[in-house]
Scaffold this active site. Structure first.
Site, PDB file in Angstrom:
ATOM      1  N   GLU A  83      63.049  66.637  62.120  1.00 17.03           N
ATOM      2  CA  GLU A  83      62.642  68.165  62.380  1.00 17.03           C
ATOM      3  C   GLU A  83      64.288  68.859  61.672  1.00 17.03           C
ATOM      4  O   GLU A  83      65.257  68.434  62.172  1.00 17.03           O
ATOM      5  CB  GLU A  83      62.566  68.601  63.638  1.00 17.03           C
ATOM      6  CG  GLU A  83      62.341  70.063  63.699  1.00 17.03           C
ATOM      7  CD  GLU A  83      61.963  70.319  65.423  1.00 17.03           C
ATOM      8  OE1 GLU A  83      61.591  71.414  65.505  1.00 17.03           O
ATOM      9  OE2 GLU A  83      61.997  69.628  66.112  1.00 17.03           O
ATOM     10  N   LYS A 135      56.073  75.042  61.970  1.00 18.19           N
ATOM     11  CA  LYS A 135      55.616  74.622  63.411  1.00 18.19           C
ATOM     12  C   LYS A 135      54.910  75.632  64.106  1.00 18.19           C
ATOM     13  O   LYS A 135      55.067  76.745  63.961  1.00 18.19           O
ATOM     14  CB  LYS A 135      57.034  74.538  64.141  1.00 18.19           C
ATOM     15  CG  LYS A 135      57.127  73.983  65.426  1.00 18.19           C
ATOM     16  CD  LYS A 135      58.615  73.578  66.012  1.00 18.19           C
ATOM     17  CE  LYS A 135      58.515  72.948  67.203  1.00 18.19           C
ATOM     18  NZ  LYS A 135      60.040  72.667  67.627  1.00 18.19           N
ATOM     19  N   CYS A 141      57.381  68.309  66.246  1.00 17.10           N
ATOM     20  CA  CYS A 141      57.902  68.288  67.593  1.00 17.10           C
ATOM     21  C   CYS A 141      57.164  68.973  68.897  1.00 17.10           C
ATOM     22  O   CYS A 141      56.121  68.177  69.106  1.00 17.10           O
ATOM     23  CB  CYS A 141      59.370  68.874  67.683  1.00 17.10           C
ATOM     24  SG  CYS A 141      60.154  68.107  68.900  1.00 17.10           S
TER      25      CYS A 141
END
Length: 645
Positions: free
Chosen positions: A45, A114, A170
């Site tokens: 990330e 994300k 994540c």
């Protein structure tokens, strides 16, 4: 390629907020990955900037430097037939998004933002980043290209069957229903997660479980690439713990807290994943729910298949047997399944005895151990087990004595009935010369033994416990209406290689005393044989099963890969050559593979009328559960491929 694609996870040495240095390190790892033949490579990330830049994400120079670095990476990798996933901050729609950019041959395939932005405990991401749900645009100008952007992107390789990529970042994985769950329903077989998961006590184990379970639920391969120790340690420490899982199994992982850049790779099997999805009919069932309705934009890119080099995954020569780390627990579990199944059947049938033919061989030994333990489980004395040894024309002193000693040591009822006179009388009745040792000679003995057991069961209000195993059922190595038949087959779900492991496990466990343990070890050392032909001049076994049908370790390997995953002969051979390298040459493997296909097809009629018996693993040949095959199917398609090989 047989469905294999090499994928990788990279953890670069990071210099926080230094996009130029980070770009060079990323390019270095990309070149290394290319040399290893990796086709899809995932970085952590925000790999170009670092995850822990804090309010520096408000600084335009940092955002622009990351964009420029990505542009240069795209140009530098224009000749590579590799998909590269790199975490990068992206400005769009008056907001900043925490994205993963996918590159292929210089083209930015897409930007995936994300979705779930953590803002609790040590995480404060909502201060800097917006969620993918706040995105307005579907395409933006980025790094000199017009690029699709959104969490609704899937990436499909036109030249490689079943390779479709989904991306999440994540925290997306840590929510109740991760985006990858839906991505897999819409065809993604490879899920990439660019992560910056910090390290906490006990978290590596949880991370293992999380990634493995998600790969299993999604019937997919899952790459989790995590930020390394170059991140800020102001309030948290990052270890770079990255891993690759496939359908619940860990294929590889990085070393935690490494001071050097790391690259790990594994060959995932897309064919297995595709076959598993077709096999599991509930997999697509979720799509009938309104909340599962999604629209994904598929981004297609050309990717050519490349010759397989060294396979980056372990191919076990014994796929049915547990590894050492799980041996005790797995054997205990399997043994208890067998015990409980038999005990429940005995209880339901109101049977007084469990009648078993004891030959001194592996299969009847395991069945006897299960029967004895079933009585213990029900609180019955072991004399409810009636063990019958039935010496015939091929019985040797070794197996005969082992049978008697084992029955004594386990404290069961014993009976000895010779079948010689009955068999000779039967030969006379059907006008068969007993000097002709053909199939009639052999099967007469097997059927005589079964008749004795059945009649004793009637006499004692008992059940005949079958001893035949899964490998014998696959090969049809049983006499129809002889040892093929029983009232409950406790070994029907246990392949021969696992029978051996289970007996060995019992021999070294507290389940038996020292005498029984010694006998069990000798049984394990005895050649596998039906003992239907007379012994040799030294009184030893003259009929070795594996000389006739082939090594069981090979047949169990074939059985697993052909029936469990539906692999074609060429792939089975390819895997066997890897698994048995140094043990069997190609010619030998082909000989027994051909024999397996021949026997498997022609012997289906025996499996179509199997007695009841417990399934203990992922594979079973019962016509009532796992395997429904017509007895008169032709094997031409498979045999012709074997001939070409």
């Amino acid at each position: 390629m047989f469905g294999y694609v090499k994928i990788g996870a990279a953890v670069p040495q990071l210099k926080l907020a230094d996009c130029i240095s980070n770009k060079e390190e990323i390019l270095k790892l990309i070149r290394e990955a290319n040399e290893k033949g990796i086709r899809v490579l995932t970085f952590p990330e925000l790999a170009l900037t670092g995850y822990t830049c804090g309010d520096l994400f408000f600084q335009l120079p940092l955002i622009q430097a990351a964009e420029q670095a990505l542009k240069e990476i795209a140009a530098e990798t224009a000749e590579l037939d590799m998909v590269i996933a790199i975490g990068v901050p992206v400005m769009a729609d008056n907001q900043t998004f925490n994205c993963v950019a996918l590159l292929h041959q210089g083209r930015i395939l897409g930007l995936v933002p994300k979705t779930f932005i953590p803002n609790y405990s040590e995480f404060y991401e909502e201060r800097w980043f917006a969620s993918a749900g706040d995105l307005i645009s579907e395409e933006i100008s980025y790094a000199g290209q017009m690029v699709p952007i959104g969490a609704d992107l899937l990436f499909a390789a036109d030249g490689i069957p079943f390779l479709k990529i989904g991306v999440e970042i994540c925290e997306d994985l840590w929510v109740p229903i991760p985006p990858s769950s839906y991505q897999s329903l819409y065809g993604a077989t490879l899920l990439l997660n660019a992560s910056a998961s910090n390290e906490l006590a006990g978290k590596p184990q949880y991370r293992h479980q999380l990634v493995a379970q998600q790969s299993s639920r999604c019937l997919a391969a899952y790459v989790y690439a995590a930020a390394g120790i170059g991140e800020s340690t102001q309030d948290a420490v990052f270890s770079g713990h990255s891993l690759i899982c496939e359908n619940g199994s860990l294929l590889c992982e990085t070393e935690s807290f490494s001071r050097e850049s790391q690259l790990v790779a594994a060959d995932i099997d897309l064919e297995v994943l595709a076959n598993e999805r077709r096999h599991h009919t509930t997999f697509m069932g979720q799509l009938s729910q309104p909340e599962a309705q999604r629209f994904y934009r598929e981004i297609h890119f050309p990717m050519t298949e490349s010759p397989l080099g060294k396979l980056d995954r372990h191919i076990s020569p014994a796929p049915f047997t547990p590894d050492d780390a799980h041996l005790d627990a797995r054997c205990q579990n399997i043994f208890q399944i067998q015990v409980t199944g038999l005990a429940r059947r005995m209880e339901h049938a109101h049977a007084n005895t469990l009648v078993i033919g004891i030959s001194g061989g592996l299969d009847s030994t395991l069945a006897l151990l299960v029967a004895a333990k079933a009585c213990d489980y029900l609180g019955l004395s072991r004399d409810h087990v009636l063990g019958v040894t039935m010496p015939g024309f091929g019985t040797t002193d070794r197996t005969y004595n082992n049978a008697l000693e084992l029955m004594r040591s386990l404290g069961i009822q014993m009976k000895e009935i010779s079948i010689k006179n009955a068999a000779l009388q039967h030969f006379e009745d059907i006008e068969h010369d007993p000097e002709i040792h053909d199939v009639t000679y052999e099967n007469t003995q097997a059927r005589e033994r079964t008749q004795i057991l059945m009649d004793l069961a009637n006499k004692t209000n008992g059940l005949v416990v079958g001893t035949g195993d899964l490998s014998e059922l696959a090969l049809g190595w049983a006499t129809y209406n002889g040892d093929h038949m029983s009232m409950y087959g406790v070994n029907a779900g246990v392949p021969k290689t696992l029978v051996r492991v289970l007996v060995n496990w019992v021999a070294h466990s507290k389940e038996v005393d020292e005498t029984a343990s010694r006998i069990l070890l000798d049984v394990l050392d005895t050649p596998i044989s039906p003992e239907l032909l007379p012994p040799d001049k030294d009184g030893k076994i003259n009929q070795k099963t594996e000389d006739l049908v082939g090594p069981y370790e090979l047949h169990d390997f074939f059985l697993f890969h052909i029936l469990r995953f539906g692999f074609r002969p060429a792939k089975v051979l390819y895997l066997a050559e890897i698994a048995f390298d140094g043990s069997y040459d190609r010619e030998t493997l082909l000989k027994w593979l051909k024999n397996f296909y021949r026997r498997f097809f022609v012997q289906q009629f025996k499996r179509s009328c199997l007695p009841d018996g417990p399934k203990v693993g992922a594979l079973c040949l019962s016509p009532r559960s796992d395997w429904r095959m017509p007895s008169d199917a032709f094997n031409r398609v498979w045999m012709e491929e074997v001939e070409k090989l």
